[in-house]
Design a protein around this motif. Structure first.
Motif, PDB file in Angstrom:
ATOM      1  N   PHE A  76      56.369  78.518  49.903  1.00 32.84           N
ATOM      2  CA  PHE A  76      57.183  78.681  50.826  1.00 32.84           C
ATOM      3  C   PHE A  76      57.053  77.631  51.751  1.00 32.84           C
ATOM      4  CE2 PHE A  76      58.308  82.492  48.374  1.00 32.84           C
ATOM      5  CZ  PHE A  76      59.411  82.485  48.347  1.00 32.84           C
ATOM      6  N   ILE A  77      55.832  77.788  52.267  1.00 34.99           N
ATOM      7  CA  ILE A  77      55.174  76.779  53.590  1.00 34.99           C
ATOM      8  C   ILE A  77      55.653  75.364  52.966  1.00 34.99           C
ATOM      9  CG2 ILE A  77      53.424  75.795  54.787  1.00 34.99           C
ATOM     10  CD1 ILE A  77      52.316  78.790  54.905  1.00 34.99           C
ATOM     11  N   ILE A  78      55.461  74.988  51.714  1.00 33.28           N
ATOM     12  CA  ILE A  78      55.653  73.662  51.230  1.00 33.28           C
ATOM     13  C   ILE A  78      57.271  73.471  51.309  1.00 33.28           C
ATOM     14  CG2 ILE A  78      55.476  72.165  49.446  1.00 33.28           C
ATOM     15  CD1 ILE A  78      52.802  73.083  48.575  1.00 33.28           C
ATOM     16  N   GLY A  79      58.009  74.399  50.913  1.00 37.55           N
ATOM     17  CA  GLY A  79      59.358  74.234  50.986  1.00 37.55           C
ATOM     18  C   GLY A  79      60.052  73.856  52.099  1.00 37.55           C
ATOM     19  N   GLY A  80      59.438  74.732  53.213  1.00 42.78           N
ATOM     20  CA  GLY A  80      59.634  74.620  54.362  1.00 42.78           C
ATOM     21  C   GLY A  80      59.420  73.199  55.257  1.00 42.78           C
ATOM     22  N   ILE A  81      58.321  72.780  54.934  1.00 40.48           N
ATOM     23  CA  ILE A  81      58.011  71.484  55.401  1.00 40.48           C
ATOM     24  C   ILE A  81      58.696  70.269  54.735  1.00 40.48           C
ATOM     25  CG2 ILE A  81      55.833  69.912  55.358  1.00 40.48           C
ATOM     26  CD1 ILE A  81      54.070  72.064  55.768  1.00 40.48           C
ATOM     27  N   ASP A  82      59.159  70.409  53.370  1.00 36.07           N
ATOM     28  CA  ASP A  82      59.806  69.360  52.830  1.00 36.07           C
ATOM     29  C   ASP A  82      61.265  69.295  53.400  1.00 36.07           C
ATOM     30  OD1 ASP A  82      60.723  67.491  50.670  1.00 36.07           O
ATOM     31  OD2 ASP A  82      62.110  69.087  50.257  1.00 36.07           O
ATOM     32  N   GLY A  83      61.836  70.670  53.735  1.00 35.16           N
ATOM     33  CA  GLY A  83      62.976  70.986  54.242  1.00 35.16           C
ATOM     34  C   GLY A  83      63.185  70.244  55.777  1.00 35.16           C
ATOM     35  N   MET A  84      62.123  70.430  56.446  1.00 32.57           N
ATOM     36  CA  MET A  84      61.936  69.897  57.847  1.00 32.57           C
ATOM     37  C   MET A  84      62.237  68.439  57.689  1.00 32.57           C
ATOM     38  SD  MET A  84      59.534  72.640  59.707  1.00 32.57           S
ATOM     39  CE  MET A  84      58.881  71.324  60.850  1.00 32.57           C
ATOM     40  N   HIS A  85      61.387  67.642  56.800  1.00 28.13           N
ATOM     41  CA  HIS A  85      61.263  66.190  56.663  1.00 28.13           C
ATOM     42  C   HIS A  85      62.521  65.832  56.310  1.00 28.13           C
ATOM     43  CE1 HIS A  85      57.133  65.655  57.463  1.00 28.13           C
ATOM     44  NE2 HIS A  85      56.834  66.374  56.435  1.00 28.13           N
ATOM     45  N   ASN A  86      63.578  66.573  55.558  1.00 28.23           N
ATOM     46  CA  ASN A  86      64.842  66.158  55.052  1.00 28.23           C
ATOM     47  C   ASN A  86      65.887  66.807  55.877  1.00 28.23           C
ATOM     48  OD1 ASN A  86      64.083  64.675  52.903  1.00 28.23           O
ATOM     49  ND2 ASN A  86      63.565  66.626  51.737  1.00 28.23           N
ATOM     50  N   ASN A  87      65.603  67.068  57.127  1.00 30.29           N
ATOM     51  CA  ASN A  87      66.501  67.647  58.117  1.00 30.29           C
ATOM     52  C   ASN A  87      67.544  68.849  57.511  1.00 30.29           C
ATOM     53  OD1 ASN A  87      65.532  66.018  60.229  1.00 30.29           O
ATOM     54  ND2 ASN A  87      66.818  64.061  59.376  1.00 30.29           N
ATOM     55  N   TYR A  88      66.946  69.897  56.959  1.00 22.44           N
ATOM     56  CA  TYR A  88      67.802  70.851  56.378  1.00 22.44           C
ATOM     57  C   TYR A  88      68.276  71.605  57.651  1.00 22.44           C
ATOM     58  CZ  TYR A  88      66.428  70.519  51.633  1.00 22.44           C
ATOM     59  OH  TYR A  88      66.366  70.164  50.108  1.00 22.44           O
ATOM     60  N   THR A  89      69.505  72.313  57.365  1.00 26.78           N
ATOM     61  CA  THR A  89      70.055  73.211  58.279  1.00 26.78           C
ATOM     62  C   THR A  89      69.592  74.441  57.829  1.00 26.78           C
ATOM     63  OG1 THR A  89      72.041  73.505  56.922  1.00 26.78           O
ATOM     64  CG2 THR A  89      72.247  71.728  58.368  1.00 26.78           C
ATOM     65  N   TYR A  90      70.103  75.622  58.852  1.00 30.68           N
ATOM     66  CA  TYR A  90      69.665  76.714  58.361  1.00 30.68           C
ATOM     67  C   TYR A  90      70.203  77.530  57.002  1.00 30.68           C
ATOM     68  CZ  TYR A  90      69.702  81.747  58.438  1.00 30.68           C
ATOM     69  OH  TYR A  90      69.426  83.173  58.292  1.00 30.68           O
ATOM     70  N   ASN A  91      71.454  76.942  56.679  1.00 32.25           N
ATOM     71  CA  ASN A  91      71.944  77.477  55.470  1.00 32.25           C
ATOM     72  C   ASN A  91      71.224  76.607  54.241  1.00 32.25           C
ATOM     73  OD1 ASN A  91      73.661  78.789  56.605  1.00 32.25           O
ATOM     74  ND2 ASN A  91      75.372  77.430  56.950  1.00 32.25           N
ATOM     75  N   LEU A  95      69.406  78.698  51.376  1.00 32.25           N
ATOM     76  CA  LEU A  95      69.491  78.758  49.990  1.00 32.25           C
ATOM     77  C   LEU A  95      68.614  78.517  49.267  1.00 32.25           C
ATOM     78  CD1 LEU A  95      71.512  78.477  47.730  1.00 32.25           C
ATOM     79  CD2 LEU A  95      71.891  76.040  48.481  1.00 32.25           C
ATOM     80  N   ARG A  96      67.381  77.493  49.889  1.00 34.70           N
ATOM     81  CA  ARG A  96      66.208  77.182  49.080  1.00 34.70           C
ATOM     82  C   ARG A  96      65.408  78.265  49.028  1.00 34.70           C
ATOM     83  NH1 ARG A  96      62.500  72.270  50.629  1.00 34.70           N
ATOM     84  NH2 ARG A  96      63.754  71.249  48.769  1.00 34.70           N
ATOM     85  N   PHE A  97      65.146  79.163  50.010  1.00 34.87           N
ATOM     86  CA  PHE A  97      64.154  80.211  49.876  1.00 34.87           C
ATOM     87  C   PHE A  97      64.961  81.342  48.722  1.00 34.87           C
ATOM     88  CE2 PHE A  97      62.515  78.762  54.150  1.00 34.87           C
ATOM     89  CZ  PHE A  97      61.591  77.965  53.671  1.00 34.87           C
ATOM     90  N   LEU A  98      66.176  81.487  48.858  1.00 39.66           N
ATOM     91  CA  LEU A  98      66.767  82.371  48.063  1.00 39.66           C
ATOM     92  C   LEU A  98      66.676  81.989  46.539  1.00 39.66           C
ATOM     93  CD1 LEU A  98      69.858  83.659  50.100  1.00 39.66           C
ATOM     94  CD2 LEU A  98      67.855  84.824  49.465  1.00 39.66           C
ATOM     95  N   ILE A  99      66.769  80.730  46.362  1.00 41.05           N
ATOM     96  CA  ILE A  99      66.548  80.068  44.931  1.00 41.05           C
ATOM     97  C   ILE A  99      65.300  80.477  44.551  1.00 41.05           C
ATOM     98  CG2 ILE A  99      66.662  78.171  43.524  1.00 41.05           C
ATOM     99  CD1 ILE A  99      68.967  77.130  45.041  1.00 41.05           C
ATOM    100  N   ILE A 100      64.046  80.012  45.354  1.00 36.91           N
ATOM    101  CA  ILE A 100      62.924  80.297  44.925  1.00 36.91           C
ATOM    102  C   ILE A 100      62.458  82.080  44.769  1.00 36.91           C
ATOM    103  CG2 ILE A 100      60.435  80.328  45.774  1.00 36.91           C
ATOM    104  CD1 ILE A 100      61.368  77.751  47.146  1.00 36.91           C
ATOM    105  N   ALA A 101      62.963  82.659  45.741  1.00 33.96           N
ATOM    106  CA  ALA A 101      62.844  83.990  45.334  1.00 33.96           C
ATOM    107  C   ALA A 101      63.190  84.860  44.355  1.00 33.96           C
ATOM    108  CB  ALA A 101      63.187  84.838  46.939  1.00 33.96           C
TER     109      ALA A 101
END
Length: 127
Positions: A76-91, A95-101
């Motif tokens: 989950f941390i890797i998913g968050g770091i990658d999302g920050m590098h790609n300027n992900y919004t909250y949604n 969506l990423r964390f819900l798909i993983i979980a």
């Protein structure tokens, strides 16, 4: 999206490794308390054998379980770091964390709970 699916696959592999580790290294007598009385009586010899097993494999299994649990968090941390590098919004993060979980949980229900527990004889091979 590919990274999200790869992280989901990583969680699925970790889940399978945790179940295998717990089954092989850490059989637990307390689970039999939930079984019906006739099943407990039939398993009595196997449950007594669990008590006589050496402690070292259980300790090793416990260490492996903790490491794999920490790797769950790392996914989950890797998913968050990658999302920050790609300027992900909250949604997008949500969506990423819900798909993983939910992807991991869906695999758990379909493949492990349904197939492994009801259709194979996986667990009777381990005391």
């Amino acid at each position: 999206m590919i990274i999200t699916l790869l992280l989901t696959l990583c969680n699925i592999v970790l889940l399978c490794m945790m179940i295998l580790t717990a089954t092989v290294f850490m059989p637990y007598r307390g689970l039999a308390k939930n079984f019906p009385k006739d099943v407990q009586e039939a398993l009595k010899s196997r449950l007594d054998e669990i008590d006589r097993q050496p402690k070292l494999p259980k300790i090793f299994g416990g260490i492996l379980i903790v490491i794999m649990f920490l790797l769950f968090v790392v996914v989950f941390i890797i998913g968050g770091i990658d999302g920050m590098h790609n300027n992900y919004t909250y949604n997008k993060f949500l969506l990423r964390f819900l798909i993983i979980a939910f992807g991991t949980k869906t695999f758990d229900i379909i493949a492990l709970d349904y197939f492994l527990l009801t259709k194979t004889n996986f667990f009777p091979f381990f005391p």
